[in-house]
Design an enzyme around this catalytic site. Structure first.
Site, PDB file in Angstrom:
ATOM      1  N   TRP A 215     -14.748 -18.744  24.057  1.00  0.00           N
ATOM      2  CA  TRP A 215     -14.925 -20.137  23.646  1.00  0.00           C
ATOM      3  C   TRP A 215     -13.600 -20.635  23.084  1.00  0.00           C
ATOM      4  O   TRP A 215     -12.957 -19.953  22.301  1.00  0.00           O
ATOM      5  CB  TRP A 215     -16.013 -20.289  22.564  1.00  0.00           C
ATOM      6  CG  TRP A 215     -15.989 -21.678  22.011  1.00  0.00           C
ATOM      7  CD1 TRP A 215     -16.457 -22.806  22.608  1.00  0.00           C
ATOM      8  CD2 TRP A 215     -15.393 -22.112  20.771  1.00  0.00           C
ATOM      9  NE1 TRP A 215     -16.203 -23.906  21.823  1.00  0.00           N
ATOM     10  CE2 TRP A 215     -15.556 -23.515  20.711  1.00  0.00           C
ATOM     11  CE3 TRP A 215     -14.734 -21.453  19.727  1.00  0.00           C
ATOM     12  CZ2 TRP A 215     -15.084 -24.274  19.619  1.00  0.00           C
ATOM     13  CZ3 TRP A 215     -14.267 -22.204  18.646  1.00  0.00           C
ATOM     14  CH2 TRP A 215     -14.448 -23.603  18.609  1.00  0.00           C
TER      15      TRP A 215
ATOM     16  N   GLU B  69     -18.537 -20.061  26.996  1.00  0.00           N
ATOM     17  CA  GLU B  69     -19.395 -20.914  26.164  1.00  0.00           C
ATOM     18  C   GLU B  69     -18.932 -22.363  26.268  1.00  0.00           C
ATOM     19  O   GLU B  69     -17.754 -22.663  26.091  1.00  0.00           O
ATOM     20  CB  GLU B  69     -19.326 -20.439  24.703  1.00  0.00           C
ATOM     21  CG  GLU B  69     -20.133 -21.311  23.730  1.00  0.00           C
ATOM     22  CD  GLU B  69     -20.036 -20.834  22.278  1.00  0.00           C
ATOM     23  OE1 GLU B  69     -19.193 -19.956  21.981  1.00  0.00           O
ATOM     24  OE2 GLU B  69     -20.790 -21.348  21.439  1.00  0.00           O
TER      25      GLU B  69
ATOM     26  N   LYS C  58     -19.118 -26.593  25.276  1.00  0.00           N
ATOM     27  CA  LYS C  58     -19.304 -27.418  24.081  1.00  0.00           C
ATOM     28  C   LYS C  58     -19.066 -28.869  24.432  1.00  0.00           C
ATOM     29  O   LYS C  58     -18.172 -29.195  25.202  1.00  0.00           O
ATOM     30  CB  LYS C  58     -18.333 -26.961  22.993  1.00  0.00           C
ATOM     31  CG  LYS C  58     -18.584 -27.619  21.654  1.00  0.00           C
ATOM     32  CD  LYS C  58     -17.921 -26.849  20.541  1.00  0.00           C
ATOM     33  CE  LYS C  58     -18.136 -27.568  19.224  1.00  0.00           C
ATOM     34  NZ  LYS C  58     -17.629 -26.818  18.091  1.00  0.00           N
TER      35      LYS C  58
ATOM     36  N   ASP D 108     -24.843 -22.407  23.570  1.00  0.00           N
ATOM     37  CA  ASP D 108     -25.014 -22.500  22.116  1.00  0.00           C
ATOM     38  C   ASP D 108     -25.841 -23.762  21.909  1.00  0.00           C
ATOM     39  O   ASP D 108     -25.435 -24.849  22.338  1.00  0.00           O
ATOM     40  CB  ASP D 108     -23.626 -22.606  21.467  1.00  0.00           C
ATOM     41  CG  ASP D 108     -23.675 -22.753  19.955  1.00  0.00           C
ATOM     42  OD1 ASP D 108     -24.487 -23.562  19.464  1.00  0.00           O
ATOM     43  OD2 ASP D 108     -22.883 -22.089  19.264  1.00  0.00           O
TER      44      ASP D 108
ATOM     45  N   HIS E 158     -24.449 -27.194  20.981  1.00  0.00           N
ATOM     46  CA  HIS E 158     -23.355 -27.767  21.765  1.00  0.00           C
ATOM     47  C   HIS E 158     -23.765 -28.774  22.826  1.00  0.00           C
ATOM     48  O   HIS E 158     -23.080 -28.930  23.828  1.00  0.00           O
ATOM     49  CB  HIS E 158     -22.559 -26.645  22.426  1.00  0.00           C
ATOM     50  CG  HIS E 158     -21.791 -25.817  21.431  1.00  0.00           C
ATOM     51  ND1 HIS E 158     -20.882 -24.864  21.792  1.00  0.00           N
ATOM     52  CD2 HIS E 158     -21.798 -25.827  20.076  1.00  0.00           C
ATOM     53  CE1 HIS E 158     -20.364 -24.309  20.708  1.00  0.00           C
ATOM     54  NE2 HIS E 158     -20.919 -24.872  19.658  1.00  0.00           N
TER      55      HIS E 158
ATOM     56  N   HIS F 115     -26.023 -18.476  21.981  1.00  0.00           N
ATOM     57  CA  HIS F 115     -25.698 -18.560  20.568  1.00  0.00           C
ATOM     58  C   HIS F 115     -26.816 -19.368  19.958  1.00  0.00           C
ATOM     59  O   HIS F 115     -27.028 -20.529  20.334  1.00  0.00           O
ATOM     60  CB  HIS F 115     -24.358 -19.273  20.338  1.00  0.00           C
ATOM     61  CG  HIS F 115     -23.197 -18.348  20.355  1.00  0.00           C
ATOM     62  ND1 HIS F 115     -21.905 -18.771  20.157  1.00  0.00           N
ATOM     63  CD2 HIS F 115     -23.134 -17.006  20.526  1.00  0.00           C
ATOM     64  CE1 HIS F 115     -21.102 -17.720  20.216  1.00  0.00           C
ATOM     65  NE2 HIS F 115     -21.818 -16.650  20.448  1.00  0.00           N
TER      66      HIS F 115
ATOM     67  N   ASP G 141     -23.348 -30.578  15.887  1.00  0.00           N
ATOM     68  CA  ASP G 141     -23.122 -29.132  15.912  1.00  0.00           C
ATOM     69  C   ASP G 141     -22.755 -28.617  14.529  1.00  0.00           C
ATOM     70  O   ASP G 141     -21.653 -28.170  14.285  1.00  0.00           O
ATOM     71  CB  ASP G 141     -21.977 -28.846  16.905  1.00  0.00           C
ATOM     72  CG  ASP G 141     -21.564 -27.387  16.910  1.00  0.00           C
ATOM     73  OD1 ASP G 141     -22.451 -26.530  16.843  1.00  0.00           O
ATOM     74  OD2 ASP G 141     -20.355 -27.109  16.984  1.00  0.00           O
TER      75      ASP G 141
ATOM     76  N   ASP H  21     -24.038 -26.111  12.727  1.00  0.00           N
ATOM     77  CA  ASP H  21     -24.179 -24.688  12.450  1.00  0.00           C
ATOM     78  C   ASP H  21     -24.895 -24.394  11.140  1.00  0.00           C
ATOM     79  O   ASP H  21     -24.462 -23.539  10.367  1.00  0.00           O
ATOM     80  CB  ASP H  21     -22.815 -23.986  12.516  1.00  0.00           C
ATOM     81  CG  ASP H  21     -22.346 -23.820  13.951  1.00  0.00           C
ATOM     82  OD1 ASP H  21     -23.066 -23.169  14.723  1.00  0.00           O
ATOM     83  OD2 ASP H  21     -21.283 -24.366  14.314  1.00  0.00           O
TER      84      ASP H  21
ATOM     85  N   ASP I  39     -25.342 -17.655  15.585  1.00  0.00           N
ATOM     86  CA  ASP I  39     -24.050 -18.304  15.333  1.00  0.00           C
ATOM     87  C   ASP I  39     -24.228 -19.485  14.389  1.00  0.00           C
ATOM     88  O   ASP I  39     -24.557 -20.583  14.813  1.00  0.00           O
ATOM     89  CB  ASP I  39     -23.433 -18.772  16.669  1.00  0.00           C
ATOM     90  CG  ASP I  39     -22.066 -19.428  16.468  1.00  0.00           C
ATOM     91  OD1 ASP I  39     -21.489 -19.283  15.376  1.00  0.00           O
ATOM     92  OD2 ASP I  39     -21.577 -20.086  17.405  1.00  0.00           O
TER      93      ASP I  39
HETATM   94  C1  RNT Z   1     -17.998 -23.070  17.999  1.00  0.00           C
HETATM   95  C2  RNT Z   1     -18.688 -22.058  18.822  1.00  0.00           C
HETATM   96  C3  RNT Z   1     -18.239 -20.637  18.628  1.00  0.00           C
HETATM   97  C4  RNT Z   1     -18.004 -20.286  17.183  1.00  0.00           C
HETATM   98  C5  RNT Z   1     -17.814 -18.818  16.915  1.00  0.00           C
HETATM   99  C6  RNT Z   1     -17.234 -18.560  15.583  1.00  0.00           C
HETATM  100  O1  RNT Z   1     -18.535 -24.301  18.101  1.00  0.00           O
HETATM  101  O2  RNT Z   1     -20.064 -22.150  18.639  1.00  0.00           O
HETATM  102  O3  RNT Z   1     -19.133 -19.787  19.228  1.00  0.00           O
HETATM  103  O4  RNT Z   1     -19.023 -20.741  16.362  1.00  0.00           O
HETATM  104  O5  RNT Z   1     -17.098 -18.253  17.927  1.00  0.00           O
HETATM  105 ZN    ZN Z   2     -21.259 -20.653  19.465  1.00  0.00          ZN
END
Ligand code: RNT
Ligand code: ZN
Length: 417
Positions: free
Chosen positions: A181, A222, A224, A256, A259, A283, A291, A293, A323
């Site tokens: 990523w 990955e 986004k 993820d 994303h 993720h 996003d 987290d 994640d």
């Molecule tokens: C970031 C991605 C990625 C990170 C990690 C730390 O938006 O989700 O996966 O969160 O690699």
């Molecule tokens: Zn991620």
């Protein structure tokens, strides 16, 4: 009869074999991300977190050494039921005796301590090259940079990570999922959208030209939609990564769920991808409006994602990794709540009469389907969860939090920072 026994009987009436469900869950590895313990900092730099991601909060007790991070992870492991895998980022390399290697020169030996840690606990290891928080990120770009020296540096980093992933798989005997990523993108409207993507494509191809055993290393890409400071354009968009994985043998798409645009759901994307890809990776996170987290909770979409994995019999086709990163509350508790929430979601999905519900759908009995789906929500899941935790030797209720309070008092509060 215990509450568990009673609950088991109720589930059996719906055709659900609870014991089988628990057995399945015990064999489904979930990757525990090391980066919740130190706000995605790592040990190879002093600079800020970059790449369009951010942690907020300043709770006491952040881990600042490998020993602290490992001790914190041990605490988490002891409070969570289920099979774990360790998820590492390249910036968590451990240098000893004053030595240092830049990201393009990383070697397996810089991760030996993590291998020992994982092996002692019977865990496999997943890996992530770190394409952020580093001075060689030029104008926010890495693998898609127009600057050849920058791009080369990051390709070399990716290749080093393939070698390290192969080492992890060989040492642990468990395949290593290696996720690519980058936060590459532009804050404002770019003049060239394809150029960066072509360079990104070629860079990943070069990384994957490093020899590795496809049964042992599972490279992923990955996607986004945007990040902080890269709101207008990201090179690794959904279409880009999906197409890349589809056209490169042995490369998996990684979704993820933070994303995508807020009304898009990964739960619906999973069965779409499973029609085409032998294996996919996830993720699992919680986005609040974006996003963000946030710590994973047992919310509707979390449950729905778990359902899609389970009812498509795909526990062995979907690599599941957590994640998220929250620095505003006790970090260990954040870790534990998220891991336990995912375990709950999986167990709930495994205890759902999926075949019976699918049959109603296929027979066109949609009124009944709605009624049954609502009814299933009222099954005594709490008793099953408690039993599962007991068999895994961890506290079911909130007793685990007392241990965290104790750990905060005895360990975290004594850390400087
Ligand atoms: C970031 C991605 C990625 C990170 C990690 C730390 O938006 O989700 O996966 O969160 O690699
Ligand atoms: Zn991620």
């Amino acid at each position: 009869m215990t509450r568990y026994e009673q609950a088991k009987e109720i589930y059996a009436k719906y055709g659900v074999d609870v014991e089988k469900a628990i057995e399945k869950l015990k064999n489904a590895p979930v990757s525990l991300h090391c980066w919740q313990g130190d706000d995605v900092t790592g040990f190879d730099h002093d600079g800020p977190l970059t790449g369009g991601i951010q942690t907020t909060g300043n709770y006491i007790g952040k881990a600042t050494t490998p020993e602290q991070l490992m001790a914190d992870m041990d605490k988490v492991i002891s409070l969570c039921p289920g099979k774990k895998k360790l998820n590492l980022h390249a910036c968590y390399a451990i240098f000893e005796n004053g030595e240092y290697a830049d990201r393009d020169k990383l070697e397996p030996k810089h991760f030996k301590k993590w291998v020992d840690f994982a092996k002692e606990r019977g865990m496999g290891i997943d890996f992530n090259p770190t394409f952020f928080s580093h001075p060689k990120v030029k104008d926010g770009l890495t693998l898609s940079s127009p600057d050849e020296e920058t791009r080369r540096f990051w390709i070399e980093h990716g290749k080093a990570c393939i070698r390290i992933s192969q080492y992890f798989a060989e040492e642990t005997g468990i395949p290593c999922v290696m996720n690519i990523w980058t936060g590459d993108g532009y804050k404002d409207i770019p003049a060239d959208r394809m150029g960066p993507r072509m360079r990104y494509k070629e860079s990943i191809e070069e990384i994957l030209s490093e020899p590795f055993d496809k049964a042992k290393v599972k490279p992923c890409v990955e996607s986004k939609v945007f990040g902080i400071g890269v709101e207008s354009y990201t090179a690794g968009s959904a279409e880009f990564t999906l197409s890349f994985a589809a056209t490169h043998d042995g490369c998996l798409p990684l979704m993820d769920n933070g994303h995508y645009h807020p009304t898009e759901v990964v739960s619906d994307k999973i069965p779409a991808l499973l029609c085409f890809y032998p294996e996919i990776a996830l993720h699992i996170t919680r986005g609040v409006r974006w996003d963000s987290d946030h710590v994973l909770l047992l919310d509707d979409e979390t449950k729905e994602i778990a359902k899609e994995i389970v009812r498509n019999n795909a526990l062995n086709r979907v690599y599941m990794a957590l994640d998220y990163f929250d620095a505003s509350i006790n970090r260990i508790s954040a870790w534990v709540v998220g891991f336990r929430s995912w375990q709950k979601a999986l167990l709930m999905a495994l205890c759902t009469p999926n075949e019976m519900l699918a049959q109603l759908q296929n027979e066109g009995r949609l009124t009944e389907l709605m009624v049954m789906q609502e009814e299933v929500k009222m099954l005594p899941f709490g008793d099953i969860w408690e039993h599962y935790c007991k068999t895994e030797g961890v506290a079911a209720g909130t007793e685990w939090f007392k241990e965290i309070e104790e750990y905060e008092k005895e360990v975290l509060s004594k850390r400087s920072l």
